[in-house]
Write a protein that holds these residues in place. Structure first.
Motif, PDB file in Angstrom:
ATOM      1  N   VAL A  44      54.528  41.203  20.294  1.00  0.00           N
ATOM      2  CA  VAL A  44      53.815  40.405  21.295  1.00  0.00           C
ATOM      3  C   VAL A  44      52.801  39.487  20.627  1.00  0.00           C
ATOM      4  O   VAL A  44      52.705  38.299  20.958  1.00  0.00           O
ATOM      5  CB  VAL A  44      53.128  41.328  22.326  1.00  0.00           C
ATOM      6  N   LEU A  45      52.040  40.028  19.676  1.00  0.00           N
ATOM      7  CA  LEU A  45      51.082  39.182  18.958  1.00  0.00           C
ATOM      8  C   LEU A  45      51.804  38.024  18.277  1.00  0.00           C
ATOM      9  O   LEU A  45      51.339  36.871  18.331  1.00  0.00           O
ATOM     10  CB  LEU A  45      50.318  40.005  17.929  1.00  0.00           C
ATOM     11  N   ASP A  46      52.942  38.300  17.643  1.00  0.00           N
ATOM     12  CA  ASP A  46      53.693  37.236  16.976  1.00  0.00           C
ATOM     13  C   ASP A  46      54.130  36.159  17.967  1.00  0.00           C
ATOM     14  O   ASP A  46      54.127  34.965  17.642  1.00  0.00           O
ATOM     15  CB  ASP A  46      54.915  37.817  16.272  1.00  0.00           C
ATOM     16  N   ALA A  47      54.523  36.570  19.164  1.00  0.00           N
ATOM     17  CA  ALA A  47      54.914  35.594  20.176  1.00  0.00           C
ATOM     18  C   ALA A  47      53.725  34.727  20.588  1.00  0.00           C
ATOM     19  O   ALA A  47      53.867  33.514  20.807  1.00  0.00           O
ATOM     20  CB  ALA A  47      55.503  36.304  21.394  1.00  0.00           C
ATOM     21  N   VAL A  48      52.552  35.324  20.677  1.00  0.00           N
ATOM     22  CA  VAL A  48      51.353  34.580  21.072  1.00  0.00           C
ATOM     23  C   VAL A  48      50.949  33.578  19.998  1.00  0.00           C
ATOM     24  O   VAL A  48      50.642  32.410  20.293  1.00  0.00           O
ATOM     25  CB  VAL A  48      50.192  35.547  21.366  1.00  0.00           C
ATOM     26  N   ILE A  49      50.963  34.006  18.734  1.00  0.00           N
ATOM     27  CA  ILE A  49      50.501  33.125  17.653  1.00  0.00           C
ATOM     28  C   ILE A  49      51.639  32.313  17.048  1.00  0.00           C
ATOM     29  O   ILE A  49      51.413  31.511  16.135  1.00  0.00           O
ATOM     30  CB  ILE A  49      49.776  33.915  16.550  1.00  0.00           C
ATOM     31  N   ASN A  50      52.863  32.497  17.569  1.00  0.00           N
ATOM     32  CA  ASN A  50      54.015  31.713  17.118  1.00  0.00           C
ATOM     33  C   ASN A  50      54.246  31.908  15.621  1.00  0.00           C
ATOM     34  O   ASN A  50      54.294  30.943  14.841  1.00  0.00           O
ATOM     35  CB  ASN A  50      53.804  30.224  17.439  1.00  0.00           C
ATOM     36  N   ASN A  51      54.421  33.156  15.245  1.00  0.00           N
ATOM     37  CA  ASN A  51      54.579  33.503  13.831  1.00  0.00           C
ATOM     38  C   ASN A  51      55.949  33.076  13.315  1.00  0.00           C
ATOM     39  O   ASN A  51      56.981  33.515  13.823  1.00  0.00           O
ATOM     40  CB  ASN A  51      54.401  35.013  13.642  1.00  0.00           C
ATOM     41  N   GLY A  52      55.953  32.243  12.297  1.00  0.00           N
ATOM     42  CA  GLY A  52      57.208  31.751  11.743  1.00  0.00           C
ATOM     43  C   GLY A  52      57.728  32.548  10.573  1.00  0.00           C
ATOM     44  O   GLY A  52      58.681  32.110   9.925  1.00  0.00           O
ATOM     45  N   ASP A  53      57.144  33.735  10.299  1.00  0.00           N
ATOM     46  CA  ASP A  53      57.559  34.448   9.095  1.00  0.00           C
ATOM     47  C   ASP A  53      57.220  35.930   9.159  1.00  0.00           C
ATOM     48  O   ASP A  53      56.525  36.455   8.298  1.00  0.00           O
ATOM     49  CB  ASP A  53      56.893  33.822   7.863  1.00  0.00           C
ATOM     50  N   ARG A  54      57.744  36.642  10.162  1.00  0.00           N
ATOM     51  CA  ARG A  54      57.508  38.086  10.245  1.00  0.00           C
ATOM     52  C   ARG A  54      58.627  38.823   9.519  1.00  0.00           C
ATOM     53  O   ARG A  54      59.656  39.150  10.081  1.00  0.00           O
ATOM     54  CB  ARG A  54      57.418  38.545  11.709  1.00  0.00           C
ATOM     55  N   LYS A  55      58.405  39.069   8.236  1.00  0.00           N
ATOM     56  CA  LYS A  55      59.360  39.787   7.406  1.00  0.00           C
ATOM     57  C   LYS A  55      58.992  41.268   7.329  1.00  0.00           C
ATOM     58  O   LYS A  55      57.872  41.666   7.646  1.00  0.00           O
ATOM     59  CB  LYS A  55      59.374  39.201   5.995  1.00  0.00           C
ATOM     60  N   GLY A  56      59.938  42.052   6.829  1.00  0.00           N
ATOM     61  CA  GLY A  56      59.671  43.464   6.653  1.00  0.00           C
ATOM     62  C   GLY A  56      58.550  43.726   5.681  1.00  0.00           C
ATOM     63  O   GLY A  56      57.769  44.669   5.844  1.00  0.00           O
ATOM     64  N   GLY A  57      58.452  42.886   4.649  1.00  0.00           N
ATOM     65  CA  GLY A  57      57.386  43.046   3.670  1.00  0.00           C
ATOM     66  C   GLY A  57      56.014  42.732   4.200  1.00  0.00           C
ATOM     67  O   GLY A  57      55.010  42.978   3.521  1.00  0.00           O
ATOM     68  N   HIS A  58      55.957  42.172   5.402  1.00  0.00           N
ATOM     69  CA  HIS A  58      54.674  41.841   6.020  1.00  0.00           C
ATOM     70  C   HIS A  58      54.214  42.920   6.990  1.00  0.00           C
ATOM     71  O   HIS A  58      53.269  42.707   7.761  1.00  0.00           O
ATOM     72  CB  HIS A  58      54.762  40.494   6.746  1.00  0.00           C
ATOM     73  N   LEU A  59      54.901  44.060   6.979  1.00  0.00           N
ATOM     74  CA  LEU A  59      54.495  45.218   7.771  1.00  0.00           C
ATOM     75  C   LEU A  59      53.847  46.223   6.836  1.00  0.00           C
ATOM     76  O   LEU A  59      54.436  46.601   5.812  1.00  0.00           O
ATOM     77  CB  LEU A  59      55.706  45.858   8.455  1.00  0.00           C
TER      78      LEU A  59
END
Length: 275
Positions: free
Chosen positions: A160-175
């Motif tokens: 949901v946060l990614d949808a709000v901030i329009n994240n263009g790069d949510r990779k597994g390594g970013h978790l």
């Protein structure tokens, strides 16, 4: 070095430590595409580790203004804080040894939980219990496997946060799985574009209804983004007026539909490499 909740009570705040402390570069994280420096920061007897990303070390991108990635990382933290979910480690904009940049508290990963427990490749055509399907990916020798992520409420909030901030790069390594069951998202430089840039591994809930908790958070967030509010004032220092308005529009649209967004088909939905 202390995590956010482990800074000694009554001492300096984490953001004061990051913003005012003395930065000492200890090394460089070479896997990153931009300059990412591993540092210690010390202020009034409190010390922690942090990541410092100087603006001078940012590589130009064709679809983002030059020299703005650090500000976007800070803006992502501010919006995360407004949700109450604390999904982004404390992050500030400050001067450092190589000029202005983003400074973010270093979070030690939990050795008992890592991305392998949040993401997986399976040989079946459907995800097993407790998993959500992302899509098929090519593996060695031309074989394909189903890429899945955990059906985990922490990941759902991050989606949901990614949808709000329009994240263009949510990779597994970013978790980043942290101790005591905490989960953080890091690397938010390519966010807040006015165009739809959402690229993520967290599509497992695409089209599904938002939870009641998420809808309540979005209502509070819409109020927090009102003109003249502290959050809107802070975002005006970090991103453009058009980008702030786009955040408001995305929150309104999520509340209107009451559903997780789906890939638009106009932009690659999954970042590469995905992990």
């Amino acid at each position: 070095m202390p995590a956010p909740e482990r800074i000694p009570p009554g001492s300096v705040t984490v953001t004061d430590l990051l913003a005012k402390g003395e930065l000492t570069v200890r090394g460089r994280i070479r896997e990153a595409s931009n300059a990412v420096l591993y540092c210690s920061v010390a202020y009034e007897g409190v010390e922690a580790h942090c990541v410092y990303k100087p603006v001078a070390g940012e590589r130009p991108l064709w679809d983002f203004p030059d020299g703005t990635l650090a500000q976007r990382e800070v803006a992502a933290y501010e919006v995360s804080e407004a949700t109450g979910w604390a999904l982004v480690p404390p992050t500030v904009l400050r001067d450092g040894p190589y000029g202005q940049g983003m400074c973010q508290l270093w979070i030690e990963a939990d050795t008992g939980e890592d991305a392998a427990q949040l993401l997986a490749l399976v040989e079946e055509d459907e995800p097993g219990e407790g998993w959500k399907a992302i899509g098929f990916a090519e593996v060695e020798e031309g074989r394909t496997a189903l890429l899945v992520h955990a059906d985990d409420e922490r990941l759902r909030r991050l989606a949901v946060l990614d949808a709000v901030i329009n994240n263009g790069d949510r990779k597994g390594g970013h978790l980043l799985a942290a101790p005591e069951g905490r989960l953080y998202g890091i690397d938010h430089g390519v966010t807040f574009n006015v165009d739809d840039k959402l690229r993520t591994l967290l599509w497992g809930w695409a089209g599904e209804p938002l939870t009641d908790e998420v809808l309540r958070v979005l209502e509070r967030l819409e109020d927090a983004l009102a003109d003249g509010s502290p959050l809107a004032t802070r975002l005006a220092e970090l991103i453009t007026a058009a980008e702030t308005e786009a955040v408001r529009a995305r929150v309104r649209e999520l509340r209107r539909t009451g559903r997780h967004p789906e890939p638009s088909g106009q932009w690659p939905a999954i970042p590469w490499p995905p992990v």
